[in-house]
Scaffold this motif. Structure first.
Motif, PDB file in Angstrom:
ATOM      1  N   GLY A  81      45.388  54.547 -13.595  1.00  0.00           N
ATOM      2  CA  GLY A  81      45.541  53.544 -14.631  1.00  0.00           C
ATOM      3  C   GLY A  81      44.987  53.927 -15.973  1.00  0.00           C
ATOM      4  N   GLY A  82      44.900  55.132 -16.301  1.00  0.00           N
ATOM      5  CA  GLY A  82      44.478  55.577 -17.616  1.00  0.00           C
ATOM      6  C   GLY A  82      45.386  56.703 -18.057  1.00  0.00           C
ATOM      7  N   VAL A  83      44.857  57.541 -18.899  1.00  0.00           N
ATOM      8  CA  VAL A  83      45.592  58.726 -19.326  1.00  0.00           C
ATOM      9  C   VAL A  83      44.804  59.934 -18.869  1.00  0.00           C
ATOM     10  N   ALA A  84      45.455  60.839 -18.162  1.00  0.00           N
ATOM     11  CA  ALA A  84      44.816  62.084 -17.736  1.00  0.00           C
ATOM     12  C   ALA A  84      44.803  63.016 -18.939  1.00  0.00           C
ATOM     13  N   SER A  85      43.615  63.271 -19.484  1.00  0.00           N
ATOM     14  CA  SER A  85      43.489  64.083 -20.696  1.00  0.00           C
ATOM     15  C   SER A  85      42.149  64.803 -20.682  1.00  0.00           C
ATOM     16  N   LEU A  86      41.950  65.668 -21.657  1.00  0.00           N
ATOM     17  CA  LEU A  86      40.655  66.326 -21.807  1.00  0.00           C
ATOM     18  C   LEU A  86      39.563  65.283 -22.063  1.00  0.00           C
ATOM     19  N   ALA A  87      39.871  64.313 -22.910  1.00  0.00           N
ATOM     20  CA  ALA A  87      38.897  63.250 -23.193  1.00  0.00           C
ATOM     21  C   ALA A  87      38.550  62.481 -21.922  1.00  0.00           C
ATOM     22  N   ALA A  88      39.548  62.176 -21.119  1.00  0.00           N
ATOM     23  CA  ALA A  88      39.332  61.405 -19.892  1.00  0.00           C
ATOM     24  C   ALA A  88      38.448  62.160 -18.900  1.00  0.00           C
ATOM     25  N   ALA A  89      38.521  63.483 -18.901  1.00  0.00           N
ATOM     26  CA  ALA A  89      37.689  64.269 -17.988  1.00  0.00           C
ATOM     27  C   ALA A  89      36.209  64.043 -18.288  1.00  0.00           C
ATOM     28  N   PHE A  90      35.847  63.986 -19.557  1.00  0.00           N
ATOM     29  CA  PHE A  90      34.450  63.722 -19.927  1.00  0.00           C
ATOM     30  C   PHE A  90      34.054  62.283 -19.619  1.00  0.00           C
ATOM     31  N   LEU A  91      34.955  61.350 -19.869  1.00  0.00           N
ATOM     32  CA  LEU A  91      34.660  59.942 -19.570  1.00  0.00           C
ATOM     33  C   LEU A  91      34.431  59.744 -18.075  1.00  0.00           C
ATOM     34  N   ALA A  92      35.215  60.440 -17.265  1.00  0.00           N
ATOM     35  CA  ALA A  92      35.080  60.319 -15.813  1.00  0.00           C
ATOM     36  C   ALA A  92      33.719  60.808 -15.319  1.00  0.00           C
ATOM     37  N   ARG A  93      33.091  61.680 -16.083  1.00  0.00           N
ATOM     38  CA  ARG A  93      31.780  62.211 -15.704  1.00  0.00           C
ATOM     39  C   ARG A  93      30.642  61.482 -16.392  1.00  0.00           C
ATOM     40  N   GLY A  94      30.946  60.351 -17.053  1.00  0.00           N
ATOM     41  CA  GLY A  94      29.895  59.490 -17.556  1.00  0.00           C
ATOM     42  C   GLY A  94      29.593  59.562 -19.042  1.00  0.00           C
ATOM     43  N   ALA A  95      30.414  60.226 -19.829  1.00  0.00           N
ATOM     44  CA  ALA A  95      30.181  60.234 -21.275  1.00  0.00           C
ATOM     45  C   ALA A  95      30.225  58.800 -21.801  1.00  0.00           C
ATOM     46  N   ASP A  96      29.283  58.458 -22.682  1.00  0.00           N
ATOM     47  CA  ASP A  96      29.291  57.135 -23.306  1.00  0.00           C
ATOM     48  C   ASP A  96      30.410  57.013 -24.327  1.00  0.00           C
ATOM     49  N   ALA A  97      30.708  58.130 -24.987  1.00  0.00           N
ATOM     50  CA  ALA A  97      31.739  58.123 -26.025  1.00  0.00           C
ATOM     51  C   ALA A  97      32.389  59.493 -26.123  1.00  0.00           C
ATOM     52  N   VAL A  98      33.692  59.484 -26.333  1.00  0.00           N
ATOM     53  CA  VAL A  98      34.441  60.713 -26.584  1.00  0.00           C
ATOM     54  C   VAL A  98      35.296  60.474 -27.817  1.00  0.00           C
ATOM     55  N   VAL A  99      35.153  61.349 -28.805  1.00  0.00           N
ATOM     56  CA  VAL A  99      36.001  61.333 -29.993  1.00  0.00           C
ATOM     57  C   VAL A  99      36.993  62.475 -29.811  1.00  0.00           C
ATOM     58  N   ALA A 100      38.274  62.172 -29.917  1.00  0.00           N
ATOM     59  CA  ALA A 100      39.310  63.172 -29.674  1.00  0.00           C
ATOM     60  C   ALA A 100      40.507  62.885 -30.575  1.00  0.00           C
ATOM     61  N   ASN A 101      41.431  63.817 -30.604  1.00  0.00           N
ATOM     62  CA  ASN A 101      42.602  63.714 -31.483  1.00  0.00           C
ATOM     63  C   ASN A 101      43.880  63.471 -30.696  1.00  0.00           C
ATOM     64  N   GLN A 102      44.708  62.593 -31.243  1.00  0.00           N
ATOM     65  CA  GLN A 102      45.985  62.277 -30.609  1.00  0.00           C
ATOM     66  C   GLN A 102      47.071  63.285 -30.960  1.00  0.00           C
ATOM     67  N   TRP A 103      46.906  63.987 -32.073  1.00  0.00           N
ATOM     68  CA  TRP A 103      47.927  64.932 -32.502  1.00  0.00           C
ATOM     69  C   TRP A 103      47.273  66.158 -33.116  1.00  0.00           C
ATOM     70  N   ARG A 104      48.122  67.069 -33.574  1.00  0.00           N
ATOM     71  CA  ARG A 104      47.631  68.309 -34.195  1.00  0.00           C
ATOM     72  C   ARG A 104      46.891  67.967 -35.483  1.00  0.00           C
ATOM     73  N   VAL A 105      45.784  68.668 -35.705  1.00  0.00           N
ATOM     74  CA  VAL A 105      44.968  68.434 -36.886  1.00  0.00           C
ATOM     75  C   VAL A 105      44.718  69.759 -37.592  1.00  0.00           C
ATOM     76  N   GLY A 106      44.633  69.704 -38.919  1.00  0.00           N
ATOM     77  CA  GLY A 106      44.323  70.894 -39.695  1.00  0.00           C
ATOM     78  C   GLY A 106      42.834  71.209 -39.632  1.00  0.00           C
ATOM     79  N   ASP A 107      42.500  72.470 -39.743  1.00  0.00           N
ATOM     80  CA  ASP A 107      41.108  72.900 -39.625  1.00  0.00           C
ATOM     81  C   ASP A 107      40.211  72.289 -40.704  1.00  0.00           C
ATOM     82  N   VAL A 108      40.673  72.293 -41.952  1.00  0.00           N
ATOM     83  CA  VAL A 108      39.837  71.806 -43.055  1.00  0.00           C
ATOM     84  C   VAL A 108      39.608  70.299 -42.924  1.00  0.00           C
ATOM     85  N   ALA A 109      40.662  69.559 -42.638  1.00  0.00           N
ATOM     86  CA  ALA A 109      40.517  68.104 -42.474  1.00  0.00           C
ATOM     87  C   ALA A 109      39.642  67.779 -41.266  1.00  0.00           C
ATOM     88  N   SER A 110      39.815  68.511 -40.184  1.00  0.00           N
ATOM     89  CA  SER A 110      39.015  68.279 -38.989  1.00  0.00           C
ATOM     90  C   SER A 110      37.540  68.558 -39.257  1.00  0.00           C
TER      91      SER A 110
END
Length: 169
Positions: A81-110
């Motif tokens: 019932g969620g999304v299987a993603s890199l972010a979800a892997a950390f959440l599954a192991r107890g991370a309080d918060a995960v900041v992640a990107n939904q799409w491609r991001v440029g290096d300077v802006a990131s």
């Protein structure tokens, strides 16, 4: 604090043990057919990639995880019932918060968004509040490349309603 461009999986996995904050700035690969094969690229050596399945096997995730990499929030719906993603892997192991990107991001802006995000977290804002403040600052930036929504709007936070560090007043 690793900060090199030629990290090994073993070095990163060791550093993750006991870390309160993990910030990954690099490249990620999303495998929509097999989300367990989605991975963070530690170096140009493909044998050093850190797979989502390895992240999901951590004994404990850092409290705050920042994945400043392309599509790190992207995945496919999971049977739980969620999304299987890199972010979800950390959440599954107890991370309080995960900041992640939904799409491609440029290096300077990131890099700019990450810097603003860290400033907010260090001031005692919750990751959610810090990301919002960082995105608003990017929106107001004089540079069209930084103020364009494509540069900042793809960043999302999962969890993150409480501060991770005490305010530094």
């Amino acid at each position: 604090r690793l900060g090199r461009l030629d990290l090994t999986r073993a070095e990163v996995l060791t550093a993750l043990r006991g870390a309160d904050i993990f910030h990954f700035a690099g490249h990620s690969v999303v495998d929509l057919e097999n989300p367990a094969r989605s991975r963070l690229l530690m170096s140009v050596d493909p044998t050093q990639a850190l797979f989502s399945s390895e992240l999901a096997a951590l004994s404990r995730a850092p409290r705050l995880v920042i994945l400043a990499s392309c599509e790190s929030a992207a995945g496919r719906p999971s049977h739980t019932g969620g999304v299987a993603s890199l972010a979800a892997a950390f959440l599954a192991r107890g991370a309080d918060a995960v900041v992640a990107n939904q799409w491609r991001v440029g290096d300077v802006a990131s890099q700019r968004l990450s810097s603003l995000l860290h400033t907010g977290v260090q001031r005692g804002l919750s990751p959610r509040e810090a990301l919002r403040a960082a995105q608003l600052a990017m929106l107001r930036d004089a540079s069209p490349a930084m103020s364009a929504p494509v540069a900042w709007a793809g960043a999302v936070v999962f969890g993150g309603q409480r501060p991770v560090v005490p305010a530094l007043h």
